[in-house]
Design a protein around this motif. Structure first.
Motif, PDB file in Angstrom:
ATOM      1  N   ILE A  45     -12.430 -38.354 -37.955  1.00  0.00           N
ATOM      2  CA  ILE A  45     -11.112 -37.720 -38.080  1.00  0.00           C
ATOM      3  C   ILE A  45     -10.997 -36.535 -37.123  1.00  0.00           C
ATOM      4  N   VAL A  46     -12.050 -35.718 -37.062  1.00  0.00           N
ATOM      5  CA  VAL A  46     -12.048 -34.556 -36.169  1.00  0.00           C
ATOM      6  C   VAL A  46     -11.972 -35.005 -34.714  1.00  0.00           C
ATOM      7  N   ALA A  47     -12.723 -36.061 -34.369  1.00  0.00           N
ATOM      8  CA  ALA A  47     -12.718 -36.560 -32.985  1.00  0.00           C
ATOM      9  C   ALA A  47     -11.330 -37.034 -32.583  1.00  0.00           C
ATOM     10  N   CYS A  48     -10.676 -37.794 -33.466  1.00  0.00           N
ATOM     11  CA  CYS A  48      -9.308 -38.256 -33.171  1.00  0.00           C
ATOM     12  C   CYS A  48      -8.352 -37.083 -33.032  1.00  0.00           C
ATOM     13  N   ALA A  49      -8.477 -36.098 -33.926  1.00  0.00           N
ATOM     14  CA  ALA A  49      -7.567 -34.957 -33.911  1.00  0.00           C
ATOM     15  C   ALA A  49      -7.724 -34.115 -32.653  1.00  0.00           C
ATOM     16  N   ILE A  50      -8.955 -33.998 -32.145  1.00  0.00           N
ATOM     17  CA  ILE A  50      -9.206 -33.190 -30.956  1.00  0.00           C
ATOM     18  C   ILE A  50      -8.861 -33.958 -29.681  1.00  0.00           C
ATOM     19  N   PHE A  51      -9.215 -35.231 -29.644  1.00  0.00           N
ATOM     20  CA  PHE A  51      -9.070 -36.022 -28.431  1.00  0.00           C
ATOM     21  C   PHE A  51      -7.611 -36.371 -28.142  1.00  0.00           C
ATOM     22  N   ALA A  52      -6.803 -36.565 -29.185  1.00  0.00           N
ATOM     23  CA  ALA A  52      -5.424 -37.029 -29.011  1.00  0.00           C
ATOM     24  C   ALA A  52      -4.567 -36.076 -28.169  1.00  0.00           C
ATOM     25  N   PRO A  53      -4.504 -34.776 -28.486  1.00  0.00           N
ATOM     26  CA  PRO A  53      -3.675 -33.901 -27.652  1.00  0.00           C
ATOM     27  C   PRO A  53      -4.176 -33.785 -26.219  1.00  0.00           C
ATOM     28  N   TYR A  54      -5.484 -33.906 -26.030  1.00  0.00           N
ATOM     29  CA  TYR A  54      -6.044 -33.882 -24.669  1.00  0.00           C
ATOM     30  C   TYR A  54      -5.531 -35.074 -23.864  1.00  0.00           C
ATOM     31  N   VAL A  55      -5.532 -36.251 -24.472  1.00  0.00           N
ATOM     32  CA  VAL A  55      -5.030 -37.447 -23.798  1.00  0.00           C
ATOM     33  C   VAL A  55      -3.544 -37.313 -23.501  1.00  0.00           C
ATOM     34  N   ASP A  56      -2.797 -36.777 -24.465  1.00  0.00           N
ATOM     35  CA  ASP A  56      -1.359 -36.604 -24.245  1.00  0.00           C
ATOM     36  C   ASP A  56      -1.091 -35.636 -23.098  1.00  0.00           C
ATOM     37  N   ARG A  57      -1.809 -34.540 -23.056  1.00  0.00           N
ATOM     38  CA  ARG A  57      -1.537 -33.500 -22.062  1.00  0.00           C
ATOM     39  C   ARG A  57      -2.003 -33.886 -20.660  1.00  0.00           C
ATOM     40  N   HIS A  58      -3.149 -34.553 -20.567  1.00  0.00           N
ATOM     41  CA  HIS A  58      -3.748 -34.783 -19.257  1.00  0.00           C
ATOM     42  C   HIS A  58      -3.616 -36.213 -18.743  1.00  0.00           C
ATOM     43  N   PHE A  59      -3.149 -37.138 -19.583  1.00  0.00           N
ATOM     44  CA  PHE A  59      -3.015 -38.517 -19.122  1.00  0.00           C
ATOM     45  C   PHE A  59      -1.628 -39.088 -19.400  1.00  0.00           C
ATOM     46  N   ASP A  60      -1.282 -39.187 -20.678  1.00  0.00           N
ATOM     47  CA  ASP A  60      -0.051 -39.892 -21.032  1.00  0.00           C
ATOM     48  C   ASP A  60       1.196 -39.185 -20.495  1.00  0.00           C
ATOM     49  N   ARG A  61       1.306 -37.880 -20.716  1.00  0.00           N
ATOM     50  CA  ARG A  61       2.503 -37.173 -20.274  1.00  0.00           C
ATOM     51  C   ARG A  61       2.637 -37.142 -18.746  1.00  0.00           C
ATOM     52  N   PRO A  62       1.576 -36.812 -17.994  1.00  0.00           N
ATOM     53  CA  PRO A  62       1.708 -36.873 -16.527  1.00  0.00           C
ATOM     54  C   PRO A  62       2.056 -38.271 -16.018  1.00  0.00           C
ATOM     55  N   LEU A  63       1.488 -39.313 -16.661  1.00  0.00           N
ATOM     56  CA  LEU A  63       1.784 -40.667 -16.220  1.00  0.00           C
ATOM     57  C   LEU A  63       3.253 -40.999 -16.460  1.00  0.00           C
ATOM     58  N   ARG A  64       3.787 -40.622 -17.617  1.00  0.00           N
ATOM     59  CA  ARG A  64       5.192 -40.894 -17.903  1.00  0.00           C
ATOM     60  C   ARG A  64       6.122 -40.154 -16.942  1.00  0.00           C
ATOM     61  N   TYR A  65       5.772 -38.900 -16.628  1.00  0.00           N
ATOM     62  CA  TYR A  65       6.592 -38.139 -15.688  1.00  0.00           C
ATOM     63  C   TYR A  65       6.567 -38.746 -14.298  1.00  0.00           C
ATOM     64  N   SER A  66       5.398 -39.290 -13.890  1.00  0.00           N
ATOM     65  CA  SER A  66       5.299 -39.890 -12.566  1.00  0.00           C
ATOM     66  C   SER A  66       6.098 -41.164 -12.442  1.00  0.00           C
ATOM     67  N   LEU A  67       6.378 -41.832 -13.569  1.00  0.00           N
ATOM     68  CA  LEU A  67       7.132 -43.087 -13.547  1.00  0.00           C
ATOM     69  C   LEU A  67       8.636 -42.857 -13.600  1.00  0.00           C
ATOM     70  N   LYS A  68       9.067 -41.619 -13.866  1.00  0.00           N
ATOM     71  CA  LYS A  68      10.494 -41.345 -13.920  1.00  0.00           C
ATOM     72  C   LYS A  68      11.073 -41.343 -12.505  1.00  0.00           C
ATOM     73  N   PRO A  69      12.299 -41.828 -12.338  1.00  0.00           N
ATOM     74  CA  PRO A  69      12.914 -41.792 -11.002  1.00  0.00           C
ATOM     75  C   PRO A  69      13.113 -40.370 -10.527  1.00  0.00           C
ATOM     76  N   ALA A  70      12.960 -40.157  -9.253  1.00  0.00           N
ATOM     77  CA  ALA A  70      13.079 -38.808  -8.675  1.00  0.00           C
ATOM     78  C   ALA A  70      14.514 -38.287  -8.800  1.00  0.00           C
TER      79      ALA A  70
END
Length: 225
Positions: free
Chosen positions: A200-225
């Motif tokens: 539970i602790v691993a999921c709770a810690i790892f999730a925001p890291y993935v969102d901040r450093h992978f998922d969110r930047p990837l989504r922003y890069s796919l948006k049209p300029a």
């Protein structure tokens, strides 16, 4: 190999002894993400004509199909490729309901609901014994009402911001984390209670890291300029 290719191509895994008919045998939660991709694609295509009346019609038709399935003892299926049709109906209903609630969000009256109440309600309802009619009732009424209540609460705090940013990552990654943790736990002979807490602790810690450093930047890069 075929399942891996299908996974990264956003396609259901072909039926094989390895997949057992599952749509996403490499990462089980991905089956619903596939449906969401397909349903969002359909909605994007028909978006110019997607009036509130059409949304209401989609919700009525897909809800009627789900009710008919529930009355015949069929629960909320979709995990297996053989359930693709009903799984797509289930997803199309949920996404259409979400779009409708978003469009009507300004018309939902603000209520003084304490933020802690909603998680307690969610935890309570998921403890009820599953059956097709209860599952249908929750999808049709319970989940939209909880979502509407969350909008009505208009609360913004650390917990709500964490949940908004981390929920997707937790859902998408909890099975791989469980798989890795299970191997480590078996080798180290850890007590089950301690192991559960660590997962539970691993999921709770790892999730925001993935969102901040992978998922969110990837989504922003796919948006049209």
């Amino acid at each position: 190999m075929a399942a891996a290719v299908a996974y990264f191509a956003f396609l259901p895994a072909p039926v094989s002894p390895f997949s057992g008919g599952a749509m996403a045998p490499l990462n089980a939660p991905a089956w619903s993400l596939l449906y969401e991709l397909y349903a969002n694609l359909v909605l994007a295509i028909i978006l110019p004509w997607l009036t509130n009346r059409l949304l209401a019609l989609i919700i009525f038709v897909t809800g009627t199909i789900l009710l008919t399935a529930a009355l015949n003892g069929i629960g909320l299926v979709g995990y297996n490729l053989s359930d693709f049709g009903l799984g797509f109906v289930r997803t199309f209903f949920s996404i259409s309901m979400g779009v409708s609630l978003y469009r009507l969000r300004r018309h939902i009256p603000t209520a003084g609901i304490h933020p802690i109440v909603l998680p307690i309600i969610v935890i309570a309802v998921v403890q009820l014994p599953p059956n097709p009619m209860y599952s249908f009732a929750f999808v049709l009424f319970g989940s939209p009402l909880i979502l509407a209540a969350g909008v009505a609460s208009s609360a913004s705090n650390v917990a709500s911001r964490y949940g908004a940013s981390s929920s997707f990552a937790i859902y998408a990654l909890h099975v791989p984390i469980l798989g890795i943790a299970s191997g480590v736990i078996s080798r180290m002979n850890l007590a089950s209670e301690l192991a559960t807490g660590l997962i539970i602790v691993a999921c709770a810690i790892f999730a925001p890291y993935v969102d901040r450093h992978f998922d969110r930047p990837l989504r922003y890069s796919l948006k049209p300029a």
